[in-house]
Write an enzyme that holds these catalytic residues in place. Structure first.
Site, PDB file in Angstrom:
ATOM      1  N   ASP A 148       0.861  -1.193   0.000  1.00  0.00           N
ATOM      2  CA  ASP A 148       0.000   0.000   0.000  1.00  0.00           C
ATOM      3  C   ASP A 148       0.892   1.236   0.000  1.00  0.00           C
ATOM      4  O   ASP A 148       1.930   1.243   0.659  1.00  0.00           O
ATOM      5  CB  ASP A 148      -0.901   0.014   1.252  1.00  0.00           C
TER       6      ASP A 148
ATOM      7  N   HIS B 263     -10.195   0.596  -6.656  1.00  0.00           N
ATOM      8  CA  HIS B 263     -11.317  -0.060  -7.316  1.00  0.00           C
ATOM      9  C   HIS B 263     -11.745   0.629  -8.615  1.00  0.00           C
ATOM     10  O   HIS B 263     -12.783   0.302  -9.181  1.00  0.00           O
ATOM     11  CB  HIS B 263     -12.502  -0.174  -6.355  1.00  0.00           C
TER      12      HIS B 263
HETATM   13  N1  SAH Z   1      -7.828  -4.572   2.489  1.00  0.00           N
HETATM   14  C1  SAH Z   1      -8.232  -3.490   3.367  1.00  0.00           C
HETATM   15  C2  SAH Z   1      -8.880  -2.325   2.637  1.00  0.00           C
HETATM   16  C3  SAH Z   1      -8.087  -1.771   1.491  1.00  0.00           C
HETATM   17  S1  SAH Z   1      -8.714  -0.206   0.953  1.00  0.00           S
HETATM   18  C4  SAH Z   1      -9.214  -4.022   4.409  1.00  0.00           C
HETATM   19  O1  SAH Z   1     -10.039  -4.884   4.053  1.00  0.00           O
HETATM   20  O2  SAH Z   1      -9.154  -3.612   5.562  1.00  0.00           O
HETATM   21  C5  SAH Z   1      -7.758   0.031  -0.502  1.00  0.00           C
HETATM   22  C6  SAH Z   1      -6.311   0.426  -0.242  1.00  0.00           C
HETATM   23  O3  SAH Z   1      -5.634   0.332  -1.501  1.00  0.00           O
HETATM   24  C7  SAH Z   1      -6.088   1.845   0.259  1.00  0.00           C
HETATM   25  O4  SAH Z   1      -5.429   1.820   1.505  1.00  0.00           O
HETATM   26  C8  SAH Z   1      -5.220   2.507  -0.823  1.00  0.00           C
HETATM   27  O5  SAH Z   1      -4.209   3.355  -0.316  1.00  0.00           O
HETATM   28  C9  SAH Z   1      -4.616   1.309  -1.517  1.00  0.00           C
HETATM   29  N2  SAH Z   1      -4.227   1.569  -2.923  1.00  0.00           N
HETATM   30  C10 SAH Z   1      -4.998   2.064  -3.908  1.00  0.00           C
HETATM   31  N3  SAH Z   1      -4.312   2.155  -5.052  1.00  0.00           N
HETATM   32  C11 SAH Z   1      -3.045   1.702  -4.776  1.00  0.00           C
HETATM   33  C12 SAH Z   1      -1.844   1.558  -5.547  1.00  0.00           C
HETATM   34  N4  SAH Z   1      -1.795   1.884  -6.834  1.00  0.00           N
HETATM   35  N5  SAH Z   1      -0.747   1.076  -4.930  1.00  0.00           N
HETATM   36  C13 SAH Z   1      -0.770   0.743  -3.617  1.00  0.00           C
HETATM   37  N6  SAH Z   1      -1.873   0.846  -2.843  1.00  0.00           N
HETATM   38  C14 SAH Z   1      -2.995   1.321  -3.407  1.00  0.00           C
HETATM   39 MG    MG Z   2     -12.399  -4.198   0.021  1.00  0.00          MG
END
Ligand code: SAH
Ligand code: MG
Length: 204
Positions: free
Chosen positions: A67, A140
């Site tokens: 992340d 997403h």
């Molecule tokens: N899996 C977690 C929720 C993830 S939310 C849970 O269930 O608790 C989505 C995360 O993806 C966010 O923290 C965001 O910073 C990360 N994210 C989005 N695009 C990204 C990228 N290109 N590279 C790394 N992290 C990314």
């Molecule tokens: Mg999710």
């Protein structure tokens, strides 16, 4: 099994993963973790990382979780999944890293969870380690989710498990990008394992 401390910490952590989906994710981690390490895209505050990290602990492997901790488009101010508590007051930007670190520490999983701080496609460009299980739960938006699949899915070993979160078949239930990724995985030959809430798992 997820132990009592892990379950308590996972439940208390900020995030987007109900218990039943978290436990299904844990199962996917146990299954794939027997053949190789686990990798998660989208650590956020560590909630899903506890379910997967617990599986890594149980089978003697590790979870790598990627992340940049700056949030997805849908986590930013004005969007549905925004949380003002994760904004760094110094810069006004999101920073979920301190929350992630605390969650993994409180769960007692620092020995099994390796946080990778960076942009998923950038890390992916240099990644070569085969994976037992891959969990896609990063950005997403259509191109972001597709890029994560294209970059990371080839690393899943034969017999390994792919998990995808926030899969909604009907547009009225949620964004379609993760569903499109799931369809793509099926057409690429992954076979379906389970569907619990919006979590789908497949086997290579
Ligand atoms: N899996 C977690 C929720 C993830 S939310 C849970 O269930 O608790 C989505 C995360 O993806 C966010 O923290 C965001 O910073 C990360 N994210 C989005 N695009 C990204 C990228 N290109 N590279 C790394 N992290 C990314
Ligand atoms: Mg999710």
């Amino acid at each position: 099994m997820v132990n009592d401390v892990e379950l308590k910490v996972a439940r208390a952590a900020k995030g987007f993963m109900p218990d039943d989906e978290g436990l299904a994710l844990h199962e996917a981690g146990l299954d794939g973790g027997r053949i190789g390490p686990l990798l998660e895209i989208g650590s956020y505050c560590g909630k899903s990382g506890v379910y997967l990290g617990s599986a890594a602990r149980a089978v003697g492997t590790v979870l790598f979780t990627i992340d940049h901790h700056r949030g997805s488009e849908e986590n930013q101010a004005e969007w549905e999944h925004h949380d003002t508590e994760v904004v760094d007051p110094r810069t006004g930007r999101m920073d979920t890293l301190p929350f992630f670190r605390r969650t993994i520490e409180d769960a007692g999983l620092e020995g099994f969870v390796v946080g990778v701080l960076g942009d998923s496609p950038t890390v992916g460009r240099y990644w070569t380690t085969p994976l037992g299980s891959l969990f896609i739960d990063g950005g997403h938006a259509e191109q972001v989710a597709t890029a994560d699949y294209e970059i990371w899915a080839p690393h899943v070993m034969s017999g390994g498990v792919l998990a995808i979160h926030d899969v909604f078949e009907r547009p009225e239930d949620g964004g379609q990008a993760p569903f499109h990724v799931w369809q793509r995985a099926v057409s690429d030959g992954f076979t379906t394992l389970t569907a619990v809430g919006s979590l789908r798992t497949l086997r290579r």
